[in-house]
Write an enzyme that holds these catalytic residues in place. Structure first.
Site, short mmCIF file in Angstrom:
data_model
loop_
_atom_site.label_atom_id
_atom_site.label_comp_id
_atom_site.label_asym_id
_atom_site.label_seq_id
_atom_site.Cartn_x
_atom_site.Cartn_y
_atom_site.Cartn_z
N ILE A 128 0.70 -1.22 -9.07
CA ILE A 128 1.22 -1.14 -8.37
C ILE A 128 0.85 -0.68 -7.32
O ILE A 128 -0.59 -0.20 -7.09
CB ILE A 128 2.37 0.07 -8.55
CG1 ILE A 128 3.53 0.24 -8.97
CG2 ILE A 128 3.12 0.48 -7.21
CD1 ILE A 128 4.08 -0.71 -9.20
N GLU A 129 0.50 -1.66 -6.13
CA GLU A 129 -0.43 -2.09 -4.76
C GLU A 129 0.50 -1.36 -3.72
O GLU A 129 1.28 -1.58 -3.46
CB GLU A 129 -1.05 -3.27 -4.81
CG GLU A 129 -1.27 -3.59 -3.03
CD GLU A 129 -2.20 -4.92 -2.85
OE1 GLU A 129 -2.65 -5.00 -1.72
OE2 GLU A 129 -1.34 -5.74 -4.10
N VAL A 130 0.03 -0.63 -2.77
CA VAL A 130 0.42 0.21 -1.68
C VAL A 130 -0.37 -0.02 -0.85
O VAL A 130 -1.85 0.64 -0.81
CB VAL A 130 0.98 1.99 -1.78
CG1 VAL A 130 1.18 2.59 -0.56
CG2 VAL A 130 1.51 2.28 -2.91
#
Length: 134
Positions: A128-130
């Site tokens: 998960i990349e934010v």
């Protein structure tokens, strides 16, 4: 000629819908919506954010019940979400949630230019990349 212009939704294969739904709500601020399917089908859980949604498909569910890809696997996805807050605030939030930061903050190429990204993993191991645009 066909030309798509947006995503409507994505489907994540998960080991445990309850665990995944709680994580996406707590960590990413998404809203859980449970929908009863027509014709007496199972309840489907979606996580809503902005104009988008992610359907959480339990890996134990038969493809006869929920039509899906040929090789569904939990933990095989990489997703990038955008936020308006900076990467240091994102990293601080992840730490407060008890998450290990896999990478970042780092500069990566986004769809509309460079983004500042922080990476963690969800309960199924998805990356998960934010990110936020500079």
């Amino acid at each position: 000629m066909l030309k798509v212009n947006a995503f409507d939704h994505l489907v994540l294969n998960v080991r445990d819908v309850e665990v995944a739904a709680e994580w996406y709500a707590r960590v990413l601020g998404m809203t859980r919506v449970d929908n009863v399917q027509k014709q007496g089908g199972p309840i489907r859980t979606s996580m809503m954010f902005g104009r988008n949604k992610i359907n959480l498909r339990p890996i134990s569910m038969s493809p006869d019940v929920w039509f899906t890809g040929l090789s569904p696997q939990p933990g095989s996805d990489d997703l990038c979400f955008l936020t308006d807050i900076g990467p240091e605030e994102v990293a601080d939030h992840f730490r407060q949630c008890g998450l290990e930061i896999e990478l970042g903050p780092v500069v990566k190429p986004g769809a509309q230019g460079d983004i500042l990204s922080v990476y963690v993993r969800d309960p199924d191991g998805n990356l998960i990349e934010v990110a936020s645009y500079k």
